[in-house]
Design an enzyme around this catalytic site. Structure first.
Site, PDB file in Angstrom:
ATOM      1  N   LYS A 111      51.679 -56.921  51.148  1.00 26.88           N
ATOM      2  CA  LYS A 111      51.948 -57.352  49.808  1.00 26.88           C
ATOM      3  C   LYS A 111      51.340 -58.685  49.441  1.00 26.88           C
ATOM      4  O   LYS A 111      51.252 -58.933  48.416  1.00 26.88           O
ATOM      5  CB  LYS A 111      53.624 -57.695  49.922  1.00 26.88           C
ATOM      6  CG  LYS A 111      54.478 -56.612  50.004  1.00 26.88           C
ATOM      7  CD  LYS A 111      55.900 -56.760  49.691  1.00 26.88           C
ATOM      8  CE  LYS A 111      56.888 -55.684  49.631  1.00 26.88           C
ATOM      9  NZ  LYS A 111      58.264 -56.146  49.471  1.00 26.88           N
ATOM     10  N   LYS A 194      52.372 -42.227  49.590  1.00 22.97           N
ATOM     11  CA  LYS A 194      53.979 -42.407  49.441  1.00 22.97           C
ATOM     12  C   LYS A 194      54.346 -42.277  47.911  1.00 22.97           C
ATOM     13  O   LYS A 194      53.574 -43.026  47.261  1.00 22.97           O
ATOM     14  CB  LYS A 194      54.247 -43.490  49.948  1.00 22.97           C
ATOM     15  CG  LYS A 194      55.406 -43.185  51.116  1.00 22.97           C
ATOM     16  CD  LYS A 194      55.808 -44.164  51.990  1.00 22.97           C
ATOM     17  CE  LYS A 194      56.733 -45.216  51.141  1.00 22.97           C
ATOM     18  NZ  LYS A 194      57.598 -46.176  51.927  1.00 22.97           N
ATOM     19  N   LYS A 197      57.610 -46.702  43.384  1.00 24.70           N
ATOM     20  CA  LYS A 197      57.867 -47.289  42.289  1.00 24.70           C
ATOM     21  C   LYS A 197      56.696 -47.734  41.432  1.00 24.70           C
ATOM     22  O   LYS A 197      56.712 -47.907  40.221  1.00 24.70           O
ATOM     23  CB  LYS A 197      58.803 -48.483  42.542  1.00 24.70           C
ATOM     24  CG  LYS A 197      60.135 -48.042  43.083  1.00 24.70           C
ATOM     25  CD  LYS A 197      60.887 -49.346  43.285  1.00 24.70           C
ATOM     26  CE  LYS A 197      62.171 -49.007  43.969  1.00 24.70           C
ATOM     27  NZ  LYS A 197      62.914 -50.041  44.526  1.00 24.70           N
TER      28      LYS A 197
HETATM   29  P1  AMP Z   1      61.858 -49.356  48.390  1.00 25.91           P
HETATM   30  O1  AMP Z   1      61.489 -48.715  47.242  1.00 25.91           O
HETATM   31  O2  AMP Z   1      60.583 -49.710  49.355  1.00 25.91           O
HETATM   32  O3  AMP Z   1      62.400 -50.763  47.980  1.00 25.91           O
HETATM   33  O4  AMP Z   1      62.679 -48.755  49.457  1.00 25.91           O
HETATM   34  C1  AMP Z   1      64.021 -48.400  49.414  1.00 25.91           C
HETATM   35  C2  AMP Z   1      64.247 -47.417  50.259  1.00 25.91           C
HETATM   36  O5  AMP Z   1      63.776 -46.140  49.922  1.00 25.91           O
HETATM   37  C3  AMP Z   1      63.867 -47.811  51.691  1.00 25.91           C
HETATM   38  O6  AMP Z   1      64.964 -47.397  52.569  1.00 25.91           O
HETATM   39  C4  AMP Z   1      62.751 -46.857  51.989  1.00 25.91           C
HETATM   40  O7  AMP Z   1      62.545 -46.623  53.179  1.00 25.91           O
HETATM   41  C5  AMP Z   1      62.996 -45.543  51.073  1.00 25.91           C
HETATM   42  N1  AMP Z   1      61.650 -45.231  50.372  1.00 25.91           N
HETATM   43  C6  AMP Z   1      61.067 -45.629  49.569  1.00 25.91           C
HETATM   44  N2  AMP Z   1      59.960 -44.714  49.148  1.00 25.91           N
HETATM   45  C7  AMP Z   1      60.159 -43.729  49.988  1.00 25.91           C
HETATM   46  C8  AMP Z   1      59.475 -42.344  49.881  1.00 25.91           C
HETATM   47  N3  AMP Z   1      58.519 -42.166  49.337  1.00 25.91           N
HETATM   48  N4  AMP Z   1      59.906 -41.524  50.921  1.00 25.91           N
HETATM   49  C9  AMP Z   1      61.037 -41.801  51.609  1.00 25.91           C
HETATM   50  N5  AMP Z   1      61.781 -42.814  51.439  1.00 25.91           N
HETATM   51  C10 AMP Z   1      61.089 -43.878  50.644  1.00 25.91           C
END
Ligand code: AMP
Ligand code: TRP
Length: 333
Positions: A111, A194, A197
């Protein structure tokens, strides 16, 4: 007794990866365990957040979690900044965890990027706040994505060092729960990345707020290849987009990937994408309709979250009173 704690950052639109990888599992766990679900706004501000946008994203995330079926009566659902115990325990952990441990955290390296000198101190100390989130409730199990495993190990090391330093058996060593199917949903534009967002193209992800036409359009445009769908899992070798779309179908229909492969063996992508779209719309449209209904009344969302924070404090306050005693702080009269 098992107690689950999990957190998610209120930053930007929730997508299908967040739903299949995180929120849907929360819904499933709520019937089996005592669950505390937290929207981690203190973590979000470790990188710049526009204040109005942060407020909007926090309510939108709450609406998505509620609309997905997390019951705020059965569980504790709240906003991190509404319980000051997280910040206080994080400070104590800043004094327990070692610089060398934090220096090994790969998420900070990713990051902060090249301009590390310019990263916030909060971004560096982020894992200690995460340890505090979990341990302020003496949570025993933490459902997270694969990417958070290292932070969980740090939380265990910190709990262990606290217990050793003060000669107590106080904090449990929290266990990660890493989910299987749906744990990694990939981008619709590139099956090796992946779904996220932060990717620029909105066509790379299905957002929880997308309507049926948008979902159909995004799947139609999703990257595929010219061949028919394979008969066996081995046939997915070197076909990351096919593997991803079949994985999404399996996760959405609660089947294994092998079952999805058997169902579509020999079919064309266009036939398969049509069925995938119908399924995604059937699962997601009731959620986005309910999200819209909830978001029309922000005061109601705020009230649910205040009630959650009240419950969260009722669990963490007595634990923190003991922590203060252990550390040697004077009790306020
Ligand atoms: P974040 O968007 O990084 O804050 O992640 C929030 C939650 O969503 C966390 O538990 C991540 O592991 C899950 N997550 C985020 N992106 C993915 C993805 N592409 N596939 C599966 N889980 C995800
Ligand atoms: N760091 C986690 C993520 O980016 C979010 C998080 C913060 C969390 N505190 C937590 C997850 C405590 C589990 C437990 O996904």
């Amino acid at each position: 007794m098992n107690r689950i704690f999990s957190g998610i950052q209120p930053t930007g639109n929730l997508h299908l990866g967040n739903y299949l990888g995180a929120v849907r599992n929360w819904v499933r766990m709520q019937n089996e365990y005592e669950c505390i679900f937290c929207m981690v706004d203190l973590h979000a501000i470790t990188v710049w957040q526009d204040p109005a946008e942060l407020r909007r994203s926090t309510r939108e995330l709450a609406a998505a979690i509620l609309a997905s079926g997390v019951d705020p009566k059965k569980n504790t659902l709240f906003v991190q900044s509404q319980n000051p115990d997280h910040a206080q325990l994080a400070w104590i952990f800043n004094c327990v965890a070692r610089l060398g441990w934090l220096n090994r955290m790969t998420q900070f390296k990713d990051k902060a990027g090249k301009d590390r000198e310019n990263a916030s101190v909060g971004l560096y100390a982020y894992p200690n706040l995460m340890s505090a989130d979990i341990l302020a409730y003496k949570a025993t199990h933490v459902p997270v994505g694969e990417d958070q495993k290292q932070h969980l190990e740090l939380a265990r090391d910190t709990a262990q060092k606290f217990n050793n330093d003060f000669g107590v058996e106080f904090f449990p060593l929290p266990e990660p729960i890493i989910q299987g199917a749906g744990a990694r949903v990939m981008s619709l534009r590139d099956g090796s990345k992946k779904m996220s967002k932060s990717e620029e193209s909105d066509y790379s992800r299905i957002n929880m707020t997308d309507d049926a036409d948008t979902i159909a359009l995004k799947f139609r445009k999703a990257k595929s290849d010219p061949d028919a769908l394979p008969e066996t899992a081995a046939g997915l070798e070197g076909r990351p987009e096919a593997a991803n779309l079949l994985g999404i179908y399996a996760a959405l229909s609660d089947r294994t990937r092998d079952e999805a492969i058997a169902q579509f063996a020999g079919k064309t992508f266009s036939e398969f994408k049509k069925e995938l779209t119908d399924l995604a719309v059937a699962v997601l449209s009731p959620i986005s309709t309910e999200m819209k209904r909830l978001l029309a009344d922000p005061a109601q969302i705020d009230a649910i979250l205040s009630e959650g924070a009240h419950r969260a404090r009722a669990v963490s306050n007595p634990i923190m009173a003991e922590v203060q005693e252990i550390v040697g702080f004077l009790k306020a009269q």
